[in-house]
Design an enzyme around this catalytic site. Structure first.
Site, PDB file in Angstrom:
ATOM      1  N   ARG A  48      25.025   6.031  34.936  1.00  0.00           N
ATOM      2  CA  ARG A  48      24.496   6.041  36.303  1.00  0.00           C
ATOM      3  C   ARG A  48      23.213   5.215  36.433  1.00  0.00           C
ATOM      4  NH1 ARG A  48      26.878  10.946  38.996  1.00  0.00           N
ATOM      5  NH2 ARG A  48      25.405  10.750  40.682  1.00  0.00           N
ATOM      6  N   TYR A 101      22.447   2.178  38.857  1.00  0.00           N
ATOM      7  CA  TYR A 101      22.175   2.536  40.256  1.00  0.00           C
ATOM      8  C   TYR A 101      20.824   3.253  40.378  1.00  0.00           C
ATOM      9  CZ  TYR A 101      23.114   4.627  44.880  1.00  0.00           C
ATOM     10  OH  TYR A 101      23.053   5.016  46.217  1.00  0.00           O
ATOM     11  N   ASP A 102      20.631   4.288  39.545  1.00  0.00           N
ATOM     12  CA  ASP A 102      19.397   5.090  39.654  1.00  0.00           C
ATOM     13  C   ASP A 102      18.162   4.231  39.388  1.00  0.00           C
ATOM     14  OD1 ASP A 102      21.504   6.860  39.553  1.00  0.00           O
ATOM     15  OD2 ASP A 102      20.615   8.215  38.099  1.00  0.00           O
ATOM     16  N   GLU A 103      18.194   3.505  38.288  1.00  0.00           N
ATOM     17  CA  GLU A 103      17.036   2.662  37.940  1.00  0.00           C
ATOM     18  C   GLU A 103      16.946   1.469  38.891  1.00  0.00           C
ATOM     19  OE1 GLU A 103      14.756   3.671  36.214  1.00  0.00           O
ATOM     20  OE2 GLU A 103      15.465   4.868  34.535  1.00  0.00           O
ATOM     21  N   ARG A 131      33.974   9.305  46.118  1.00  0.00           N
ATOM     22  CA  ARG A 131      32.964  10.345  46.329  1.00  0.00           C
ATOM     23  C   ARG A 131      33.666  11.660  46.674  1.00  0.00           C
ATOM     24  NH1 ARG A 131      28.375   6.929  49.599  1.00  0.00           N
ATOM     25  NH2 ARG A 131      30.136   5.707  50.304  1.00  0.00           N
ATOM     26  N   PHE A 149      38.269  14.941  48.208  1.00  0.00           N
ATOM     27  CA  PHE A 149      38.880  16.239  48.541  1.00  0.00           C
ATOM     28  C   PHE A 149      39.719  16.135  49.820  1.00  0.00           C
ATOM     29  CE2 PHE A 149      35.508  19.074  46.213  1.00  0.00           C
ATOM     30  CZ  PHE A 149      36.033  18.667  44.994  1.00  0.00           C
ATOM     31  N   THR A 198      25.750  21.563  42.281  1.00  0.00           N
ATOM     32  CA  THR A 198      25.544  21.630  43.739  1.00  0.00           C
ATOM     33  C   THR A 198      25.162  20.267  44.325  1.00  0.00           C
ATOM     34  OG1 THR A 198      23.155  22.087  43.669  1.00  0.00           O
ATOM     35  CG2 THR A 198      24.641  23.987  43.498  1.00  0.00           C
TER      36      THR A 198
HETATM   37  P1  NAD Z   1      29.011   1.592  51.091  1.00  0.00           P
HETATM   38  O1  NAD Z   1      29.496   1.225  49.743  1.00  0.00           O
HETATM   39  O2  NAD Z   1      29.994   2.061  52.113  1.00  0.00           O
HETATM   40  O3  NAD Z   1      28.212   0.397  51.745  1.00  0.00           O
HETATM   41  C1  NAD Z   1      27.514  -0.573  51.026  1.00  0.00           C
HETATM   42  C2  NAD Z   1      27.740  -1.903  51.706  1.00  0.00           C
HETATM   43  O4  NAD Z   1      27.004  -2.916  51.012  1.00  0.00           O
HETATM   44  C3  NAD Z   1      29.208  -2.337  51.705  1.00  0.00           C
HETATM   45  O5  NAD Z   1      29.552  -2.830  52.965  1.00  0.00           O
HETATM   46  C4  NAD Z   1      29.250  -3.423  50.629  1.00  0.00           C
HETATM   47  O6  NAD Z   1      30.300  -4.349  50.822  1.00  0.00           O
HETATM   48  C5  NAD Z   1      27.865  -4.026  50.781  1.00  0.00           C
HETATM   49  N1  NAD Z   1      27.384  -4.706  49.573  1.00  0.00           N
HETATM   50  C6  NAD Z   1      27.406  -4.239  48.291  1.00  0.00           C
HETATM   51  N2  NAD Z   1      26.870  -5.140  47.460  1.00  0.00           N
HETATM   52  C7  NAD Z   1      26.486  -6.207  48.224  1.00  0.00           C
HETATM   53  C8  NAD Z   1      25.883  -7.446  47.945  1.00  0.00           C
HETATM   54  N3  NAD Z   1      25.556  -7.800  46.690  1.00  0.00           N
HETATM   55  N4  NAD Z   1      25.660  -8.309  48.972  1.00  0.00           N
HETATM   56  C9  NAD Z   1      25.983  -7.979  50.239  1.00  0.00           C
HETATM   57  N5  NAD Z   1      26.581  -6.800  50.563  1.00  0.00           N
HETATM   58  C10 NAD Z   1      26.826  -5.931  49.564  1.00  0.00           C
HETATM   59  O7  NAD Z   1      27.879   2.687  50.865  1.00  0.00           O
HETATM   60  P2  NAD Z   1      27.088   3.569  51.922  1.00  0.00           P
HETATM   61  O8  NAD Z   1      27.385   4.988  51.648  1.00  0.00           O
HETATM   62  O9  NAD Z   1      27.265   3.032  53.292  1.00  0.00           O
HETATM   63  O10 NAD Z   1      25.595   3.329  51.423  1.00  0.00           O
HETATM   64  C11 NAD Z   1      24.717   2.450  52.103  1.00  0.00           C
HETATM   65  C12 NAD Z   1      23.363   2.469  51.441  1.00  0.00           C
HETATM   66  O11 NAD Z   1      22.824   3.793  51.449  1.00  0.00           O
HETATM   67  C13 NAD Z   1      23.396   2.019  49.974  1.00  0.00           C
HETATM   68  O12 NAD Z   1      22.244   1.255  49.704  1.00  0.00           O
HETATM   69  C14 NAD Z   1      23.342   3.325  49.211  1.00  0.00           C
HETATM   70  O13 NAD Z   1      22.747   3.164  47.947  1.00  0.00           O
HETATM   71  C15 NAD Z   1      22.489   4.188  50.137  1.00  0.00           C
HETATM   72  N6  NAD Z   1      22.795   5.608  49.929  1.00  0.00           N
HETATM   73  C16 NAD Z   1      23.932   6.160  50.422  1.00  0.00           C
HETATM   74  C17 NAD Z   1      24.207   7.503  50.177  1.00  0.00           C
HETATM   75  C18 NAD Z   1      25.439   8.166  50.706  1.00  0.00           C
HETATM   76  O14 NAD Z   1      25.662   9.347  50.403  1.00  0.00           O
HETATM   77  N7  NAD Z   1      26.263   7.524  51.511  1.00  0.00           N
HETATM   78  C19 NAD Z   1      23.318   8.273  49.419  1.00  0.00           C
HETATM   79  C20 NAD Z   1      22.179   7.654  48.918  1.00  0.00           C
HETATM   80  C21 NAD Z   1      21.914   6.333  49.192  1.00  0.00           C
HETATM   81  N1  UDP Z   2      33.156  15.420  42.130  1.00  0.00           N
HETATM   82  C1  UDP Z   2      34.224  16.298  41.906  1.00  0.00           C
HETATM   83  N2  UDP Z   2      35.475  15.856  42.202  1.00  0.00           N
HETATM   84  C2  UDP Z   2      35.728  14.630  42.719  1.00  0.00           C
HETATM   85  C3  UDP Z   2      34.633  13.750  42.949  1.00  0.00           C
HETATM   86  C4  UDP Z   2      33.363  14.190  42.628  1.00  0.00           C
HETATM   87  O1  UDP Z   2      34.045  17.428  41.448  1.00  0.00           O
HETATM   88  O2  UDP Z   2      36.908  14.317  42.973  1.00  0.00           O
HETATM   89  C5  UDP Z   2      31.787  15.905  41.837  1.00  0.00           C
HETATM   90  C6  UDP Z   2      30.933  14.968  41.011  1.00  0.00           C
HETATM   91  O3  UDP Z   2      31.144  15.202  39.618  1.00  0.00           O
HETATM   92  C7  UDP Z   2      29.540  15.360  41.458  1.00  0.00           C
HETATM   93  C8  UDP Z   2      29.711  15.760  42.922  1.00  0.00           C
HETATM   94  O4  UDP Z   2      31.104  16.029  43.076  1.00  0.00           O
HETATM   95  O5  UDP Z   2      29.085  16.475  40.740  1.00  0.00           O
HETATM   96  C9  UDP Z   2      29.285  14.681  43.899  1.00  0.00           C
HETATM   97  O6  UDP Z   2      29.915  13.494  43.509  1.00  0.00           O
HETATM   98  P1  UDP Z   2      29.798  12.140  44.353  1.00  0.00           P
HETATM   99  O7  UDP Z   2      30.473  11.084  43.563  1.00  0.00           O
HETATM  100  O8  UDP Z   2      30.269  12.376  45.743  1.00  0.00           O
HETATM  101  O9  UDP Z   2      28.234  11.859  44.484  1.00  0.00           O
HETATM  102  P2  UDP Z   2      26.986  11.946  43.474  1.00  0.00           P
HETATM  103  O10 UDP Z   2      27.442  12.432  42.126  1.00  0.00           O
HETATM  104  O11 UDP Z   2      26.463  10.560  43.416  1.00  0.00           O
HETATM  105  O12 UDP Z   2      26.079  12.912  44.129  1.00  0.00           O
END
Ligand code: NAD
Ligand code: UDP
Length: 318
Positions: free
Chosen positions: A145, A148-150, A189, A194, A213
């Protein structure tokens, strides 16, 4: 075009969150440049705006520099699902670092304000629960991970260094798990997995025993929060998320109940470094932005399930 209209660049604008943000900005009468490389984004998400005089679509990868005239940069480009960001982890790290560097360079050049979509992943597998913005996190630098995290952690650092060195106006939002219409069916996700499994009559896959959670925020609430952050005066970082905390098993049971109560829940291996718990402290968002979530999980799931039904049923799509 009157000059008072705000020119917005939304990177990742064809993605899940980005396309909902584009809708809000367009509905507010603003100008939108939607930039995406379509890795996880889809043109269908923004197709209602194609041809609109205030809307422009740019196919571009944020790891390459670009010159544009804009007032605000909503920097969302980055895959968010573990399945997608782990597909090419080196590219994910490049997108987070170079992408944010390029967008900050653009912001600096044209004097735009930049909002970075950061994440609760900066807290890693937290030893502090729930997580306030002051918590510095527990992140593995070398795990699956980490790209992404870093990546998001260095992106935050870049924002604050641009602010200190160049006076660039920045806003940093730490987004907690968000769900809603337009998530990709194969996104990987948990909410989309689900719902898709239940609609297809398949067992729901719990990773581990499902006791970990998460706190799930409906996308409309998130977009409201990030718009308030962009328009306000606080740089952040500010958590935006729904403090309602659920085990993954509870989520599976809720989705199953809504779609098909006879389905099985099956356990699969827990992925490496999967955080055990996550819940946002949203005091800063309440205090500075007057924001708090308004959509309960059950209600948000109903709206998300309706959208997936629509997209997964061929006769309804025709
Ligand atoms: P997503 O994957 O649906 O959207 C990301 C978008 O960025 C996509 O349209 C993808 O094609 C585009 N993209 C990826 N790499 C690219 C690049 N190199 N150049 C141009 N476009 C690029 O994800 P999302 O859920 O809509 O997330 C949007 C933002 O919010 C992200 O930065 C994500 O890290 C952040 N975020 C989302 C969540 C969440 O739960 N949805 C949680 C935490 C952070
Ligand atoms: N998860 C799960 N079943 C799935 C997909 C995800 O149990 O089919 C779990 C996953 O291991 C994590 C949580 O649900 O503990 C959230 O996962 P997700 O990928 O949505 O986001 P993130 O882990 O980045 O919070």
């Amino acid at each position: 075009m009157p000059s008072s209209i705000m020119r917005n660049l939304v990177t990742g604008g064809a993605g899940f969150v980005g396309s909902h943000l584009v809708d809000r900005l367009m509905e507010a009468g603003e100008e939108v440049l939607c930039l995406d490389n379509y890795f996880t984004g889809r043109k269908q998400n923004i197709e209602r705006w194609l041809g609109h005089p205030r809307f422009e679509l740019i196919r571009h990868d944020v790891t390459e520099p670009i010159r544009l005239e804009v007032d605000r940069i909503w920097h969302l480009a980055c895959p968010a699902s573990p399945v997608h960001y782990q597909h090419n982890p080196i590219k994910t790290a490049k997108t987070s670092f170079l992408g944010t560097y390029n967008m900050l360079g653009l912001a600096r050049r044209v004097g735009a304000r930049l909002l970075l979509a950061s994440t609760s992943e900066v807290y890693g597998d937290p030893e502090v629960h729930p997580q306030p913005e002051s918590y510095r996190g527990c992140v593995n630098t070398i795990g699956i991970r980490s790209c992404y995290d870093e990546g998001k952690r260095i992106a935050e650092t870049l924002c604050f260094d641009y602010q200190r060195m160049h006076g660039t106006e920045i806003r940093v939002v730490r987004i907690f798990n968000t769900y809603g219409p337009r998530m990709l069916p194969d996104d990987g996700r948990v909410v989309s997995n689900f719902i898709v499994q239940a609609l297809r009559g398949e067992p729901l896959t719990l990773y581990g025993d499902g006791s970990q959670t998460r706190s799930f925020c409906f996308v409309d609430d998130l977009v409201e929060g990030i718009i308030r952050l962009m328009n306000g005066s606080q740089p952040g970082p500010i958590n935006i998320g729904n403090p309602g905390e659920f085990t993954i098993r509870q989520l599976a049971e809720l989705v199953r109940e809504k779609i098909n109560p006879s389905l099985d829940l099956i356990c699969k291996p827990l992925p490496q470094d999967d955080p055990l718990q996550r819940q946002p402290v949203i005091t800063l968002a309440q205090q500075y932005l007057g924001w708090q979530p308004t959509v309960a999980l059950s209600q948000g799931l109903d709206r998300t399930i309706a959208d997936f039904r629509e997209r997964l049923t061929p006769s309804r799509r025709a």
